[in-house]
Scaffold this motif. Structure first.
Motif, PDB file in Angstrom:
ATOM      1  N   TYR A   1      36.412  47.183  37.847  1.00 16.26           N
ATOM      2  CA  TYR A   1      35.332  46.699  37.007  1.00 16.26           C
ATOM      3  C   TYR A   1      34.518  45.638  37.739  1.00 16.26           C
ATOM      4  O   TYR A   1      35.085  44.797  38.432  1.00 16.26           O
ATOM      5  CB  TYR A   1      35.897  46.072  35.729  1.00 16.26           C
ATOM      6  N   ALA A   2      33.196  45.683  37.558  1.00 10.22           N
ATOM      7  CA  ALA A   2      32.302  44.654  38.086  1.00 10.22           C
ATOM      8  C   ALA A   2      31.618  43.990  36.892  1.00 10.22           C
ATOM      9  O   ALA A   2      31.066  44.674  36.024  1.00 10.22           O
ATOM     10  CB  ALA A   2      31.255  45.267  39.012  1.00 10.22           C
ATOM     11  N   ILE A   3      31.676  42.678  36.826  1.00  5.97           N
ATOM     12  CA  ILE A   3      31.118  41.952  35.692  1.00  5.97           C
ATOM     13  C   ILE A   3      29.605  41.840  35.852  1.00  5.97           C
ATOM     14  O   ILE A   3      29.112  41.338  36.856  1.00  5.97           O
ATOM     15  CB  ILE A   3      31.748  40.558  35.562  1.00  5.97           C
ATOM     16  N   VAL A   4      28.898  42.330  34.847  1.00  5.93           N
ATOM     17  CA  VAL A   4      27.436  42.264  34.832  1.00  5.93           C
ATOM     18  C   VAL A   4      26.996  41.008  34.087  1.00  5.93           C
ATOM     19  O   VAL A   4      26.122  40.275  34.539  1.00  5.93           O
ATOM     20  CB  VAL A   4      26.838  43.532  34.171  1.00  5.93           C
ATOM     21  N   GLU A   5      27.601  40.747  32.930  1.00  2.00           N
ATOM     22  CA  GLU A   5      27.294  39.565  32.115  1.00  2.00           C
ATOM     23  C   GLU A   5      28.580  39.059  31.482  1.00  2.00           C
ATOM     24  O   GLU A   5      29.468  39.843  31.158  1.00  2.00           O
ATOM     25  CB  GLU A   5      26.331  39.927  30.976  1.00  2.00           C
TER      26      GLU A   5
ATOM     27  N   GLU B   1      38.814  36.667  31.735  1.00  8.45           N
ATOM     28  CA  GLU B   1      40.014  35.956  32.161  1.00  8.45           C
ATOM     29  C   GLU B   1      40.996  36.958  32.757  1.00  8.45           C
ATOM     30  O   GLU B   1      41.218  38.017  32.187  1.00  8.45           O
ATOM     31  CB  GLU B   1      40.694  35.290  30.963  1.00  8.45           C
ATOM     32  N   VAL B   2      41.576  36.600  33.893  1.00  7.74           N
ATOM     33  CA  VAL B   2      42.633  37.410  34.507  1.00  7.74           C
ATOM     34  C   VAL B   2      43.946  36.721  34.178  1.00  7.74           C
ATOM     35  O   VAL B   2      44.088  35.509  34.394  1.00  7.74           O
ATOM     36  CB  VAL B   2      42.433  37.538  36.033  1.00  7.74           C
ATOM     37  N   LEU B   3      44.900  37.487  33.646  1.00 16.38           N
ATOM     38  CA  LEU B   3      46.165  36.921  33.196  1.00 16.38           C
ATOM     39  C   LEU B   3      47.364  37.572  33.868  1.00 16.38           C
ATOM     40  O   LEU B   3      47.366  38.786  34.084  1.00 16.38           O
ATOM     41  CB  LEU B   3      46.333  37.140  31.685  1.00 16.38           C
ATOM     42  N   LEU B   4      48.364  36.747  34.189  1.00 15.27           N
ATOM     43  CA  LEU B   4      49.689  37.222  34.584  1.00 15.27           C
ATOM     44  C   LEU B   4      50.597  36.793  33.436  1.00 15.27           C
ATOM     45  O   LEU B   4      50.760  35.596  33.197  1.00 15.27           O
ATOM     46  CB  LEU B   4      50.161  36.592  35.886  1.00 15.27           C
ATOM     47  N   GLY B   5      51.123  37.765  32.712  1.00 14.41           N
ATOM     48  CA  GLY B   5      51.845  37.439  31.489  1.00 14.41           C
ATOM     49  C   GLY B   5      50.851  36.819  30.520  1.00 14.41           C
ATOM     50  O   GLY B   5      49.793  37.380  30.257  1.00 14.41           O
ATOM     51  N   ASP B   6      51.165  35.614  30.028  1.00 12.08           N
ATOM     52  CA  ASP B   6      50.257  34.905  29.106  1.00 12.08           C
ATOM     53  C   ASP B   6      49.445  33.826  29.803  1.00 12.08           C
ATOM     54  O   ASP B   6      48.679  33.112  29.162  1.00 12.08           O
ATOM     55  CB  ASP B   6      51.066  34.269  27.964  1.00 12.08           C
ATOM     56  N   LYS B   7      49.606  33.692  31.114  1.00 13.10           N
ATOM     57  CA  LYS B   7      48.947  32.615  31.860  1.00 13.10           C
ATOM     58  C   LYS B   7      47.638  33.087  32.483  1.00 13.10           C
ATOM     59  O   LYS B   7      47.607  34.076  33.222  1.00 13.10           O
ATOM     60  CB  LYS B   7      49.889  32.113  32.954  1.00 13.10           C
ATOM     61  N   VAL B   8      46.557  32.362  32.187  1.00 14.83           N
ATOM     62  CA  VAL B   8      45.261  32.647  32.810  1.00 14.83           C
ATOM     63  C   VAL B   8      45.322  32.132  34.239  1.00 14.83           C
ATOM     64  O   VAL B   8      45.565  30.950  34.477  1.00 14.83           O
ATOM     65  CB  VAL B   8      44.103  31.966  32.039  1.00 14.83           C
ATOM     66  N   ILE B   9      45.114  33.042  35.197  1.00 11.36           N
ATOM     67  CA  ILE B   9      45.174  32.643  36.606  1.00 11.36           C
ATOM     68  C   ILE B   9      43.793  32.534  37.245  1.00 11.36           C
ATOM     69  O   ILE B   9      43.651  31.945  38.310  1.00 11.36           O
ATOM     70  CB  ILE B   9      46.066  33.584  37.436  1.00 11.36           C
ATOM     71  N   GLU B  10      42.790  33.114  36.562  1.00  7.41           N
ATOM     72  CA  GLU B  10      41.436  33.079  37.123  1.00  7.41           C
ATOM     73  C   GLU B  10      40.437  33.434  36.026  1.00  7.41           C
ATOM     74  O   GLU B  10      40.738  34.224  35.142  1.00  7.41           O
ATOM     75  CB  GLU B  10      41.341  34.086  38.268  1.00  7.41           C
ATOM     76  N   VAL B  11      39.261  32.822  36.092  1.00 10.68           N
ATOM     77  CA  VAL B  11      38.159  33.187  35.214  1.00 10.68           C
ATOM     78  C   VAL B  11      37.037  33.697  36.108  1.00 10.68           C
ATOM     79  O   VAL B  11      36.625  33.017  37.045  1.00 10.68           O
ATOM     80  CB  VAL B  11      37.681  31.996  34.356  1.00 10.68           C
ATOM     81  N   LEU B  12      36.588  34.906  35.824  1.00  9.60           N
ATOM     82  CA  LEU B  12      35.558  35.555  36.639  1.00  9.60           C
ATOM     83  C   LEU B  12      34.252  35.644  35.866  1.00  9.60           C
ATOM     84  O   LEU B  12      34.255  35.718  34.633  1.00  9.60           O
ATOM     85  CB  LEU B  12      36.026  36.956  37.032  1.00  9.60           C
ATOM     86  N   GLY B  13      33.143  35.680  36.606  1.00  6.24           N
ATOM     87  CA  GLY B  13      31.831  35.761  35.986  1.00  6.24           C
ATOM     88  C   GLY B  13      30.968  36.833  36.617  1.00  6.24           C
ATOM     89  O   GLY B  13      31.447  37.648  37.421  1.00  6.24           O
ATOM     90  N   PRO B  14      29.685  36.831  36.268  1.00  3.95           N
ATOM     91  CA  PRO B  14      28.769  37.852  36.784  1.00  3.95           C
ATOM     92  C   PRO B  14      28.821  37.967  38.303  1.00  3.95           C
ATOM     93  O   PRO B  14      28.840  36.964  39.016  1.00  3.95           O
ATOM     94  CB  PRO B  14      27.397  37.361  36.316  1.00  3.95           C
ATOM     95  N   GLY B  15      28.924  39.212  38.781  1.00  5.30           N
ATOM     96  CA  GLY B  15      28.999  39.474  40.209  1.00  5.30           C
ATOM     97  C   GLY B  15      30.426  39.616  40.703  1.00  5.30           C
ATOM     98  O   GLY B  15      30.655  40.148  41.785  1.00  5.30           O
ATOM     99  N   ASP B  16      31.399  39.119  39.929  1.00  9.13           N
ATOM    100  CA  ASP B  16      32.800  39.254  40.317  1.00  9.13           C
ATOM    101  C   ASP B  16      33.327  40.615  39.888  1.00  9.13           C
ATOM    102  O   ASP B  16      32.735  41.290  39.052  1.00  9.13           O
ATOM    103  CB  ASP B  16      33.654  38.159  39.656  1.00  9.13           C
TER     104      ASP B  16
END
Length: 116
Positions: A30-34, A38-53
């Motif tokens: 997936y490519a984020i347009v808008e 949140e990317v999660l391992l289990g219940d833990k957010v490990i990264e927040v991605l935005g447009p272009g990611d």
């Protein structure tokens, strides 16, 4: 990566919606347009991605189960890239493949640093 900013066939997700789940089969990335995801391992957010990611590339490349989950943090639009579209993008836009490799390397180095 803004290759997908003008895509007309993007999928939309409301805040809190799971886009993909850890352990599931993955036949697309997936490519984020808008919006934000949140990317999660289990219940833990490990990264927040935005447009272009982008996310989900590992399962697409090696056909293994998803290594993490992704959830819409905000309302978002994402371009779904299946294997056929991925192959086309790699052939037509070499920068696309380089960007995937750079991002994978950055994520791997970050994870290795967390383990040290």
């Amino acid at each position: 990566m803004n290759l997908f900013r003008n895509v007309s066939d993007a999928s939309t997700f409301d805040p809190g919606t799971m886009i993909c789940r850890e352990g599931d089969a993955g036949d697309s990335m997936y490519a984020i347009v808008e919006g934000e995801v949140e990317v999660l391992l289990g219940d833990k957010v490990i990264e927040v991605l935005g447009p272009g990611d982008f996310f989900g590339e590992m399962s697409l490349i090696d056909q293994s189960p998803r290594s993490a989950s992704a959830r819409a943090k905000t309302a978002c639009r994402v371009a779904v890239i299946d294997e056929r579209r991925f192959g086309y993008m790699v052939q037509q836009t070499p920068y696309f493949a380089l960007e995937i490799l750079r991002t994978l390397t950055t994520r791997l180095r970050r994870r290795l640093g967390e383990m040290a």
